[in-house]
Design a protein around this motif. Structure first.
Motif, PDB file in Angstrom:
ATOM      1  N   GLY A  67       0.702  -0.935  -0.018  1.00 29.99           N
ATOM      2  CA  GLY A  67       0.442   0.049  -0.104  1.00 29.99           C
ATOM      3  C   GLY A  67       0.867   1.127  -0.098  1.00 29.99           C
ATOM      4  N   CYS A  68       2.251   1.383  -0.750  1.00 29.57           N
ATOM      5  CA  CYS A  68       2.767   2.544  -1.022  1.00 29.57           C
ATOM      6  C   CYS A  68       2.408   3.734  -1.339  1.00 29.57           C
ATOM      7  CB  CYS A  68       3.866   2.149  -2.265  1.00 29.57           C
ATOM      8  SG  CYS A  68       3.131   2.041  -3.710  1.00 29.57           S
ATOM      9  N   GLY A  69       1.057   3.529  -1.243  1.00 27.48           N
ATOM     10  CA  GLY A  69       0.190   5.047  -1.943  1.00 27.48           C
ATOM     11  C   GLY A  69       1.275   6.037  -3.144  1.00 27.48           C
ATOM     12  N   ALA A  70       1.495   6.844  -2.941  1.00 28.09           N
ATOM     13  CA  ALA A  70       2.324   7.808  -3.581  1.00 28.09           C
ATOM     14  C   ALA A  70       3.889   7.742  -3.189  1.00 28.09           C
ATOM     15  CB  ALA A  70       2.097   8.938  -3.126  1.00 28.09           C
ATOM     16  N   GLY A  71       4.110   7.116  -2.351  1.00 26.95           N
ATOM     17  CA  GLY A  71       6.139   6.710  -2.095  1.00 26.95           C
ATOM     18  C   GLY A  71       6.478   6.874  -1.202  1.00 26.95           C
ATOM     19  N   PRO A  72       6.493   8.025  -0.688  1.00 27.93           N
ATOM     20  CA  PRO A  72       7.558   8.740   0.394  1.00 27.93           C
ATOM     21  C   PRO A  72       7.400   7.658   1.268  1.00 27.93           C
ATOM     22  CG  PRO A  72       5.083   8.421   1.302  1.00 27.93           C
ATOM     23  CD  PRO A  72       5.148   8.161  -0.113  1.00 27.93           C
ATOM     24  N   ALA A  73       7.053   6.339   1.550  1.00 25.03           N
ATOM     25  CA  ALA A  73       8.354   5.326   2.787  1.00 25.03           C
ATOM     26  C   ALA A  73       9.379   4.489   1.893  1.00 25.03           C
ATOM     27  CB  ALA A  73       7.147   4.319   3.143  1.00 25.03           C
ATOM     28  N   THR A  74       8.542   4.243   0.405  1.00 26.93           N
ATOM     29  CA  THR A  74       9.143   3.783  -0.984  1.00 26.93           C
ATOM     30  C   THR A  74      10.571   3.878  -0.614  1.00 26.93           C
ATOM     31  OG1 THR A  74       7.244   3.000  -1.805  1.00 26.93           O
ATOM     32  CG2 THR A  74       9.599   3.285  -2.923  1.00 26.93           C
ATOM     33  N   ASP A  88       0.718  -1.054  -4.965  1.00 24.19           N
ATOM     34  CA  ASP A  88      -0.580  -0.503  -3.898  1.00 24.19           C
ATOM     35  C   ASP A  88      -1.518  -0.662  -5.187  1.00 24.19           C
ATOM     36  OD1 ASP A  88      -1.469   2.100  -2.972  1.00 24.19           O
ATOM     37  OD2 ASP A  88      -2.864   2.375  -4.210  1.00 24.19           O
ATOM     38  N   ILE A  89      -2.829  -0.792  -4.908  1.00 26.85           N
ATOM     39  CA  ILE A  89      -3.979  -0.949  -5.218  1.00 26.85           C
ATOM     40  C   ILE A  89      -4.149  -0.418  -6.975  1.00 26.85           C
ATOM     41  CG2 ILE A  89      -5.685  -0.256  -3.642  1.00 26.85           C
ATOM     42  CD1 ILE A  89      -7.239  -2.544  -4.174  1.00 26.85           C
ATOM     43  N   SER A  90      -3.580   1.377  -6.517  1.00 24.77           N
ATOM     44  CA  SER A  90      -4.079   2.548  -7.606  1.00 24.77           C
ATOM     45  C   SER A  90      -3.671   2.015  -8.527  1.00 24.77           C
ATOM     46  CB  SER A  90      -4.547   3.623  -6.733  1.00 24.77           C
ATOM     47  OG  SER A  90      -4.894   4.557  -7.987  1.00 24.77           O
ATOM     48  N   PRO A  91      -3.432   1.711  -9.638  1.00 27.31           N
ATOM     49  CA  PRO A  91      -2.615   2.455 -10.758  1.00 27.31           C
ATOM     50  C   PRO A  91      -1.684   3.907 -10.852  1.00 27.31           C
ATOM     51  CG  PRO A  91      -3.727   0.640 -11.272  1.00 27.31           C
ATOM     52  CD  PRO A  91      -4.652   1.088 -10.323  1.00 27.31           C
ATOM     53  N   GLN A  92      -2.857   4.394 -10.441  1.00 31.74           N
ATOM     54  CA  GLN A  92      -2.666   5.639 -11.036  1.00 31.74           C
ATOM     55  C   GLN A  92      -1.412   6.944  -9.613  1.00 31.74           C
ATOM     56  OE1 GLN A  92      -6.550   9.110 -11.286  1.00 31.74           O
ATOM     57  NE2 GLN A  92      -6.872   7.106 -11.674  1.00 31.74           N
ATOM     58  N   LEU A  93      -1.993   5.971  -8.338  1.00 29.95           N
ATOM     59  CA  LEU A  93      -0.760   6.281  -7.529  1.00 29.95           C
ATOM     60  C   LEU A  93       0.796   5.312  -7.491  1.00 29.95           C
ATOM     61  CD1 LEU A  93      -3.335   5.840  -4.060  1.00 29.95           C
ATOM     62  CD2 LEU A  93      -2.123   7.936  -5.208  1.00 29.95           C
ATOM     63  N   ARG A 100       7.999  10.433  -8.940  1.00 32.15           N
ATOM     64  CA  ARG A 100       8.608  10.970  -7.657  1.00 32.15           C
ATOM     65  C   ARG A 100      10.021  10.141  -7.358  1.00 32.15           C
ATOM     66  NH1 ARG A 100       3.952  12.728  -3.245  1.00 32.15           N
ATOM     67  NH2 ARG A 100       2.653  14.296  -4.530  1.00 32.15           N
ATOM     68  N   LEU A 101       9.732   8.784  -7.168  1.00 26.45           N
ATOM     69  CA  LEU A 101      11.317   8.368  -6.428  1.00 26.45           C
ATOM     70  C   LEU A 101      12.531   8.243  -8.031  1.00 26.45           C
ATOM     71  CD1 LEU A 101      12.358   5.382  -5.679  1.00 26.45           C
ATOM     72  CD2 LEU A 101      12.130   4.390  -8.439  1.00 26.45           C
ATOM     73  N   PRO A 102      13.657   9.646  -7.170  1.00 24.54           N
ATOM     74  CA  PRO A 102      14.921  10.107  -7.685  1.00 24.54           C
ATOM     75  C   PRO A 102      14.852   9.062  -8.698  1.00 24.54           C
ATOM     76  CG  PRO A 102      14.688   9.806  -5.093  1.00 24.54           C
ATOM     77  CD  PRO A 102      13.487   9.095  -5.299  1.00 24.54           C
ATOM     78  N   LYS A 103      15.536   9.600  -9.831  1.00 25.57           N
ATOM     79  CA  LYS A 103      16.488   8.189 -10.686  1.00 25.57           C
ATOM     80  C   LYS A 103      17.770   8.064 -10.166  1.00 25.57           C
ATOM     81  CE  LYS A 103      15.174  10.567 -14.977  1.00 25.57           C
ATOM     82  NZ  LYS A 103      14.389   9.815 -15.701  1.00 25.57           N
ATOM     83  N   SER A 104      18.356   8.007  -9.792  1.00 26.03           N
ATOM     84  CA  SER A 104      19.174   7.603  -8.778  1.00 26.03           C
ATOM     85  C   SER A 104      18.868   5.932  -7.426  1.00 26.03           C
ATOM     86  CB  SER A 104      19.839   8.201  -7.218  1.00 26.03           C
ATOM     87  OG  SER A 104      19.314   8.841  -6.267  1.00 26.03           O
ATOM     88  N   LEU A 105      18.432   5.866  -7.676  1.00 22.43           N
ATOM     89  CA  LEU A 105      17.145   4.832  -6.910  1.00 22.43           C
ATOM     90  C   LEU A 105      16.278   4.328  -7.698  1.00 22.43           C
ATOM     91  CD1 LEU A 105      15.729   6.731  -3.251  1.00 22.43           C
ATOM     92  CD2 LEU A 105      17.944   6.193  -3.321  1.00 22.43           C
ATOM     93  N   GLU A 106      15.725   4.090  -8.969  1.00 21.53           N
ATOM     94  CA  GLU A 106      15.579   3.258  -9.430  1.00 21.53           C
ATOM     95  C   GLU A 106      15.629   2.063 -10.226  1.00 21.53           C
ATOM     96  OE1 GLU A 106      14.931   5.239 -13.356  1.00 21.53           O
ATOM     97  OE2 GLU A 106      13.506   7.180 -13.435  1.00 21.53           O
ATOM     98  N   ARG A 107      16.830   1.527  -9.487  1.00 26.46           N
ATOM     99  CA  ARG A 107      17.363   0.113 -10.088  1.00 26.46           C
ATOM    100  C   ARG A 107      16.696  -0.191  -8.787  1.00 26.46           C
ATOM    101  NH1 ARG A 107      23.096   0.137 -12.669  1.00 26.46           N
ATOM    102  NH2 ARG A 107      22.726   1.355 -14.495  1.00 26.46           N
ATOM    103  N   GLN A 108      16.772   0.511  -7.410  1.00 23.95           N
ATOM    104  CA  GLN A 108      16.224  -0.792  -5.831  1.00 23.95           C
ATOM    105  C   GLN A 108      14.782  -0.914  -5.851  1.00 23.95           C
ATOM    106  OE1 GLN A 108      19.260   2.319  -4.048  1.00 23.95           O
ATOM    107  NE2 GLN A 108      18.635   0.775  -2.420  1.00 23.95           N
TER     108      GLN A 108
END
Length: 227
Positions: A67-74, A88-93, A100-108
């Protein structure tokens, strides 16, 4: 009470039909109303509390953000070094979280729109589920905790709506609205009831209360399953 599948479908419809823009704004730095400021502050405190239950150094760990939502904890989990499965259950979220995920973290980070309990997501070293189980019955939560425990080597940290007088008033008030006008109604829980349901479902580790966060209209209690 609705069965898990019925509740899940209602939550999915609500977030994709009604609440996406609200959550996008609430989880950003954009100005919001005073009421939503209290909710934002409460969610920030709760996220910090939940993440404090996991090691600061998560390099090598595979963590489910259920349930990551918009991803702050991610983002915070990935910054600690974790390999994160953000669901997350919502494709839009999910789209917002991916943006919002920084490019430096995309591989993780691997994003997935769908059921956070899907066994195909695999094994984990830890799981967090912030405000994503609040719509479900104690029996449903117990069953899914038992299934997750078999796939998790470390803690499962999640939140519920605590069974307080204020929340019970809101709960009954929400049930008075016509069904078509309702958002998914939170189901308040007390720790003893959840612990009993978890044990009945086969959870072996202890289900413990962690702490409660109250900030205006935001009231949430963190719990964890930890051996």
């Amino acid at each position: 009470m609705p069965a898990y599948d019925q509740t899940r479908a209602r939550v999915e419809d609500y977030f994709d039909r009604t609440a996406t823009k609200t959550w996008e704004r609430l989880t950003s730095d954009a100005p919001v109303s005073r009421v939503r400021e209290t909710v934002r502050a409460g969610r920030d405190r709760m996220r910090k509390l939940m993440l404090s239950r996991l090691p600061e150094d998560l390099r090598g760990a595979r963590v489910l953000d259920a349930g990551c939502g918009a991803g702050p904890a991610t983002i915070e989990l990935a910054e600690r070094g974790a390999q994160v499965v953000a669901v997350d259950i919502s494709p839009q979220l999910i789209d917002i979280a991916r943006t919002r995920l920084p490019k430096s973290l995309e591989r993780q980070v691997v994003f997935h729109a769908g059921d956070m309990f899907d066994p195909e997501l695999g094994q984990f070293d830890a799981i967090i589920a912030m405000d994503s189980l609040i719509y479900y019955t104690a029996d449903d939560i117990g069953v899914h905790l038992a299934a997750l425990e078999k796939r998790t080597s470390g803690p499962i940290v999640f939140t519920v709506a605590p069974r307080t007088p204020a929340l019970m008033v809101m709960w009954y008030a929400g049930k008075a609205f016509p069904r078509s006008d309702r958002s998914p109604v939170m189901i308040p829980h007390a720790h003893p009831t959840l612990a009993k349901a978890a044990k009945a479902a086969g959870v072996r580790a202890t289900l413990r209360p962690v702490d409660r966060v109250t900030s205006g209209f935001y009231i949430s209690e963190a719990m964890e399953v930890r051996g």
